[in-house]
Write a protein that holds these residues in place. Structure first.
Motif, short mmCIF file in Angstrom:
data_model
loop_
_atom_site.label_atom_id
_atom_site.label_comp_id
_atom_site.label_asym_id
_atom_site.label_seq_id
_atom_site.Cartn_x
_atom_site.Cartn_y
_atom_site.Cartn_z
N UNK A 280 7.35 -17.41 7.08
CA UNK A 280 7.44 -17.34 5.61
C UNK A 280 6.88 -16.02 5.09
N UNK A 281 7.62 -15.40 4.21
CA UNK A 281 7.16 -14.15 3.61
C UNK A 281 6.27 -14.43 2.41
N UNK A 282 5.29 -13.57 2.25
CA UNK A 282 4.39 -13.69 1.11
C UNK A 282 4.35 -12.38 0.36
N UNK A 283 4.07 -12.47 -0.94
CA UNK A 283 3.78 -11.24 -1.67
C UNK A 283 2.27 -11.03 -1.65
N UNK A 284 1.87 -9.87 -1.14
CA UNK A 284 0.45 -9.54 -1.11
C UNK A 284 0.23 -8.27 -1.93
N UNK A 285 -0.33 -8.45 -3.09
CA UNK A 285 -0.62 -7.29 -3.92
C UNK A 285 -2.01 -6.79 -3.53
N UNK A 286 -2.00 -5.67 -2.79
CA UNK A 286 -3.24 -5.15 -2.22
C UNK A 286 -3.60 -3.82 -2.83
N UNK A 287 -4.92 -3.60 -2.90
CA UNK A 287 -5.39 -2.24 -3.15
C UNK A 287 -5.16 -1.42 -1.88
N UNK A 288 -4.81 -0.17 -2.05
CA UNK A 288 -4.56 0.71 -0.91
C UNK A 288 -5.41 1.95 -1.10
N UNK A 289 -6.30 2.21 -0.15
CA UNK A 289 -7.23 3.34 -0.29
C UNK A 289 -6.97 4.34 0.83
N UNK A 290 -6.56 5.53 0.43
CA UNK A 290 -6.31 6.58 1.42
C UNK A 290 -7.62 7.26 1.78
N UNK A 291 -7.71 7.77 3.00
CA UNK A 291 -8.91 8.48 3.46
C UNK A 291 -9.12 9.76 2.64
N UNK A 292 -8.06 10.21 1.96
CA UNK A 292 -8.15 11.41 1.12
C UNK A 292 -8.73 11.11 -0.26
N UNK A 293 -9.27 9.92 -0.44
CA UNK A 293 -9.96 9.55 -1.69
C UNK A 293 -9.03 9.37 -2.88
N UNK A 294 -7.85 8.85 -2.64
CA UNK A 294 -7.03 8.37 -3.74
C UNK A 294 -6.61 6.93 -3.43
N UNK A 295 -6.15 6.22 -4.44
CA UNK A 295 -5.80 4.83 -4.19
C UNK A 295 -4.65 4.39 -5.09
N UNK A 296 -4.05 3.30 -4.68
CA UNK A 296 -2.95 2.69 -5.44
C UNK A 296 -3.10 1.18 -5.32
N UNK A 297 -2.27 0.47 -6.06
CA UNK A 297 -2.14 -0.97 -5.89
C UNK A 297 -0.67 -1.23 -5.55
#
Lengths: 309, 206
Positions: free
Chosen positions: A117-134
């Motif tokens: 089963x597929x799920x939607x996972x809304x995750x924070x994403x943190x790059x090692x370069x010190x920027x992030x997204x959701x």
């Protein structure tokens, strides 16, 4: 296809966090509803059930997520993957599963994921370069796949290998790194319910520049741990050597947990800039384990994370 | 070459400054056209640093151009140098204001602890006395020899700026290494000329 998302709205049209946090404007509600509507439309495309592990933070736009990528197989620049990944052949696709497993083999992607089963996972994403997204990923727990192939008792680590196809990947051809890209997790990290294999985002099949057709997502670790376009998953009894460790062992450790207390030797990890805010993208404090400590901190009990960086 | 020089004589300093303002003007224009990419802060920050470095290289090319190609641009070296300083200052200011967003504790820590930031900052500091003495009055006050000696700081500043660029990349990239190689070559050329001159000036011993 991507036009579907072209509602004429930009990220700048979405209410800034500071506004909806202090309920300044009714617009906040409208923007939130808009985001939900998008998510709803997404589910119509790929059926994915919502997950309690999802953050309620507003996801970045599809434009941000697909236009700002570190995927060195296609070049160093963050706009290179969007520019060069279009020609990547992703069907047919098979993943080799080997090492300490009961059912090793070359699996066609469909066979590998059939019935999970597929799920939607809304995750924070943190790059090692010190920027992030959701990012609103679509995927399933890596554990589900590992259970399917049968992990043998001696397996202590999982090694991942990404595609390296020079004629479709200019960065591979140019030898920008020691290809193929390799990553790894400890078995308990791999089995953690937060660790997923993602096959899509925003309700669509995974865009090529984000690691189509299947990639790893480990939200409490720096982004480079989440290897893209996987072609091989190996269960091993020794800690696999990763690409970045090979290049700069002092800068990139095996664990690479998001940790504001342990700086990268060349830059601070105390804070991060949220991509998507344009010229005034807000810098926020980085949270240990990228805010997923309640689920993963116990994995590292007794470990000195300054040493095991 | 004489015709080129005749043409160049008509170029006024303000024209050089106007030309030098174009990259900054384009950045401002791109803010309004929304053409700075998904992370406009990084785009601006990197572009300002890049222009500063390019101007430093341009300044270092003046003497070799005169000696090797007979092209005399020495009249414009001051403007080029001042522009390099202005772009370096803007680069630094964007880093403080838009990137680090006045988080002084982090800025302070970065300025003493992070090698590539320390090196970039040192390069910037070296440009300060050069910018402050970029007037005829300063040359008179310091004396031409001392002034020239001081302005040799351009070389270490340029080398450090290029190292700063090389070092901030996650992997070895071509462009920053090309700058470093170019600046090193220019520096080597100057040192070689100096050594030859020194040799020629030393009376031959029996």
């Amino acid at each position: 296809m991507s036009n579907r998302w072209n509602t004429g709205l930009n990220w700048s049209d979405v209410t800034p966090e500071r506004h909806w946090l202090n309920r300044r404007a009714l617009l906040a509600g409208a923007a939130g509803a808009g985001a939900l509507a998008l998510a709803g439309a997404a589910e119509a495309r790929i059926a994915a059930k919502p997950s309690p592990y999802s953050t309620d933070a507003a996801p970045n736009t599809l434009e941000d997520i697909t236009g700002y990528n570190n995927f060195y197989e296609f070049g160093y620049d963050k706009s290179d993957p969007a520019r060069h990944a279009g020609g990547l052949t992703i069907a047919p696709w098979s993943v080799k599963i080997d090492g300490l497993v009961d059912k090793p083999g070359d699996y066609a992607l469909d066979d590998l994921t059939k019935g999970i089963a597929l799920e939607e996972r809304i995750y924070r994403f943190r790059c090692v370069e010190a920027w992030s997204m959701v990012i609103p990923w679509i995927g399933f727990p890596l554990a589900a796949l590992l259970d399917r192939v049968g992990v043998q008792p001696g397996a202590k680590y999982v090694a991942f290998e990404s595609l390296a196809r020079p004629d479709e990947m200019p960065g591979v051809k140019a030898g920008l790194l020691d290809w193929p890209y390799r990553e790894g997790l400890r078995i308990d990290e791999a089995m953690n319910p937060l660790t997923i294999l993602a096959t899509g985002l925003y309700g669509e099949a995974m865009p090529r520049q984000n690691g189509a057709p299947i990639r790893l997502v480990v939200p409490w670790k720096y982004g480079f741990k989440s290897a893209k376009s996987l072609v091989r998953i190996s269960l091993t009894d020794t800690q696999p050597r990763t690409t970045w460790q090979g290049l700069q062992p002092r800068e990139y450790g095996f664990y690479a947990n998001v940790n504001p207390e342990v700086d990268h030797p060349r830059w601070s990890q105390a804070s991060e800039r949220r991509i998507g805010g344009g010229l005034f993208a807000k810098r926020v404090d980085t949270i240990k384990f990228n805010g997923y400590g309640e689920y993963v901190a116990s994995l590292y009990a007794g470990q000195d994370l300054a040493k095991d960086y | 070459m004489d015709r080129v020089h005749a043409l160049l004589r008509r170029v006024r300093p303000w024209m050089v400054y106007a030309l030098g303002a174009i990259p900054a003007a384009l950045l401002i224009l791109r803010i309004f056209t929304g053409d700075l990419g998904i992370d406009p802060v990084k785009t601006i920050e990197h572009r300002l640093g890049e222009v500063a470095l390019q101007l430093m290289v341009a300044g270092l090319c003046i003497t070799p151009l005169r000696r090797l190609a007979g092209l005399n641009l020495i009249r414009f070296r001051r403007q080029i140098g001042v522009l390099a300083f202005v772009y370096a200052t803007l680069h630094f200011a964007v880093w403080i204001a838009l990137d680090l967003q006045f988080r002084w504790a982090e800025i302070g820590a970065d300025l003493v602890k992070r090698p590539y930031i320390v090196i970039g900052f040192l390069a910037f500091l070296m440009l300060v006395p050069l910018a402050l003495t970029s007037s005829n009055a300063s040359i008179r006050r310091l004396g031409s020899a001392a002034w020239q000696k001081l302005h040799w700081l351009t070389y270490p500043a340029a080398v450090l700026a290029a190292v700063h660029f090389v070092w901030l990349m996650k992997a070895w990239a071509f462009e920053p290494l090309a700058y470093l190689a170019g600046i090193t070559a220019l520096l080597a050329l100057r040192l070689w000329w100096r050594a030859r001159k020194g040799l020629a000036a030393t009376p031959a011993r029996a």
